[in-house]
Design an enzyme around this catalytic site. Structure first.
Site, PDB file in Angstrom:
ATOM      1  N   ASP A  49     -17.735  62.530  14.228  1.00 54.37           N
ATOM      2  CA  ASP A  49     -16.368  62.811  13.764  1.00 54.37           C
ATOM      3  C   ASP A  49     -15.854  61.670  12.885  1.00 54.37           C
ATOM      4  OD1 ASP A  49     -15.982  60.943  15.716  1.00 54.37           O
ATOM      5  OD2 ASP A  49     -14.485  62.081  16.854  1.00 54.37           O
ATOM      6  N   SER A  50     -16.676  60.630  12.701  1.00 56.07           N
ATOM      7  CA  SER A  50     -16.376  59.605  11.696  1.00 56.07           C
ATOM      8  C   SER A  50     -16.294  60.251  10.316  1.00 56.07           C
ATOM      9  CB  SER A  50     -17.451  58.510  11.707  1.00 56.07           C
ATOM     10  OG  SER A  50     -18.740  59.091  11.598  1.00 56.07           O
ATOM     11  N   ASP A  88     -20.636  66.057  16.943  1.00 58.44           N
ATOM     12  CA  ASP A  88     -19.516  65.562  17.762  1.00 58.44           C
ATOM     13  C   ASP A  88     -18.531  66.669  18.094  1.00 58.44           C
ATOM     14  OD1 ASP A  88     -19.461  62.953  18.656  1.00 58.44           O
ATOM     15  OD2 ASP A  88     -18.683  62.144  16.768  1.00 58.44           O
ATOM     16  N   LYS A 118     -21.960  65.857  21.231  1.00 55.11           N
ATOM     17  CA  LYS A 118     -21.575  64.557  21.798  1.00 55.11           C
ATOM     18  C   LYS A 118     -20.096  64.604  22.110  1.00 55.11           C
ATOM     19  CE  LYS A 118     -21.289  60.595  19.202  1.00 55.11           C
ATOM     20  NZ  LYS A 118     -19.861  60.220  19.274  1.00 55.11           N
ATOM     21  N   GLU A 120     -16.806  62.015  23.871  1.00 58.81           N
ATOM     22  CA  GLU A 120     -16.429  60.696  24.386  1.00 58.81           C
ATOM     23  C   GLU A 120     -16.257  60.816  25.888  1.00 58.81           C
ATOM     24  OE1 GLU A 120     -13.387  58.720  22.119  1.00 58.81           O
ATOM     25  OE2 GLU A 120     -14.524  58.980  20.273  1.00 58.81           O
ATOM     26  N   GLU A 187     -20.758  51.940  22.276  1.00 57.94           N
ATOM     27  CA  GLU A 187     -20.164  51.382  21.049  1.00 57.94           C
ATOM     28  C   GLU A 187     -19.311  50.155  21.349  1.00 57.94           C
ATOM     29  OE1 GLU A 187     -18.154  54.175  18.470  1.00 57.94           O
ATOM     30  OE2 GLU A 187     -17.474  52.556  17.131  1.00 57.94           O
TER      31      GLU A 187
HETATM   32  O1  KIV Z   1     -18.474  59.598  14.832  1.00 57.32           O
HETATM   33  C1  KIV Z   1     -19.430  58.826  14.749  1.00 57.32           C
HETATM   34  O2  KIV Z   1     -19.986  58.564  13.684  1.00 57.32           O
HETATM   35  C2  KIV Z   1     -19.909  58.202  15.978  1.00 57.32           C
HETATM   36  C3  KIV Z   1     -20.813  57.030  15.828  1.00 57.32           C
HETATM   37  C4  KIV Z   1     -20.010  55.876  15.433  1.00 57.32           C
HETATM   38  C5  KIV Z   1     -21.604  56.783  17.037  1.00 57.32           C
HETATM   39  O3  KIV Z   1     -19.534  58.593  17.033  1.00 57.32           O
END
Ligand code: KIV
Length: 273
Positions: A49-50, A88, A118, A120, A187
């Site tokens: 989600d980055s 994510d 993924k 959190e 992280e």
């Molecule tokens: O969203 C993302 O890119 C991440 C990484 C920083 C692990 O969760």
């Protein structure tokens, strides 16, 4: 009969069995052409989600939606053939309860074809992780610095600065593992804590700003390619994309303004019928 090479994607088993072996290589990807380049070099591609920050210009990942994750997940699946692809779950898509988490995870998996999600992982999401895994959704946890919790922590700060915080991060990791996570992103924690977590959990840990003691490493691709003037301490820049794109755009602009582009070679001459 000619021998055909069958390309198969890595599976969750390949990732899990890499615990303690050669480090797992992971980068983020958000589009098809980039995924196709990274695919030859990575075990795992993360549609993180980055994307909200590095592609869409948001300040935090909080504004990222299900539709955004699905669109980028589809592109990454089209562009890659070999890597294990994880998408994510965005903020707000899994915290409320296990049924909502499953509906959203199933939508991500059906509409993108990715192999895992993924989320959190505070202890509050252990129930959701177990619920998803029992129903056929492989889940990767994410502990330590949790970007979706940025409005509570007050910034992108390394976690585990005192014994309470360290205990909390360890508890998050153990809860994710016990709930059935096949791997855990760790992280922004100090080396000794990352090492303790990696030893304490049976599944692989993938570090970002969490030292070489993890079972694998992940970086945001735009960070490691040098798209930004500023990057966090833990990023190693392998290229200077910002400068390189700037130089290419400058050369193009000069050619257009001076009418050197397009030239003969770039111009159609179609014979009239
Ligand atoms: O969203 C993302 O890119 C991440 C990484 C920083 C692990 O969760």
């Amino acid at each position: 009969m000619s021998k055909q090479t069958i390309t198969r994607r890595k599976t969750v088993k390949d990732i899990v069995s890499a615990k303690g072996g050669e480090p797992i290589v992971c980068l983020t990807a958000y589009d098809a052409p980039t995924a196709s380049i990274l695919d030859d070099h990575c075990d795992l591609l993360l549609v993180g989600d980055s994307v909200g920050m590095v592609v869409h210009g948001l300040d935090t990942p909080v504004g990222v939606t299900m539709d955004m994750m699905i669109l980028h997940g589809q592109a990454v699946m089209r562009g890659s053939k070999k890597a294990f692809v994880v998408v994510d779950m965005p903020f707000g898509s899994y915290e409320t309860n296990s049924d909502t988490a499953f509906e959203n995870a199933a939508r991500i998996m059906k509409e993108t074809g990715c192999q895992a999600v993924k989320l959190e992982s505070g202890t509050y999401t252990a129930h959701q992780i177990a619920h998803l895994v029992e129903r056929g959704v492989p889940v990767m946890g994410h502990v330590g610095l949790r970007p979706q919790a940025i409005n509570v922590t007050g910034g992108f700060k390394a976690q585990g600065r005192n014994s309470d915080e360290r205990a909390r991060v360890m508890e998050e990791a153990k809860a994710a593992e016990e709930a059935g996570a096949f791997a855990i992103v760790v992280e922004g924690v100090a080396e000794d804590l990352a090492e303790e977590i990696t030893k304490a959990v049976a599944c692989p840990t993938i570090g970002i700003g969490a030292s070489p003691t993890c079972d694998g490493q992940v970086l945001v691709t735009q960070d490691m390619l040098g798209y930004f003037d500023w990057t966090p301490k833990f990023v190693r820049r392998y290229h200077d994309m910002r400068n390189e794109i700037g130089k290419a755009a400058e050369a193009y602009a000069g050619d257009v303004r001076s009418r050197r582009f397009p030239g003969k070679a770039e111009t159609y001459k179609l014979s009239k019928q």
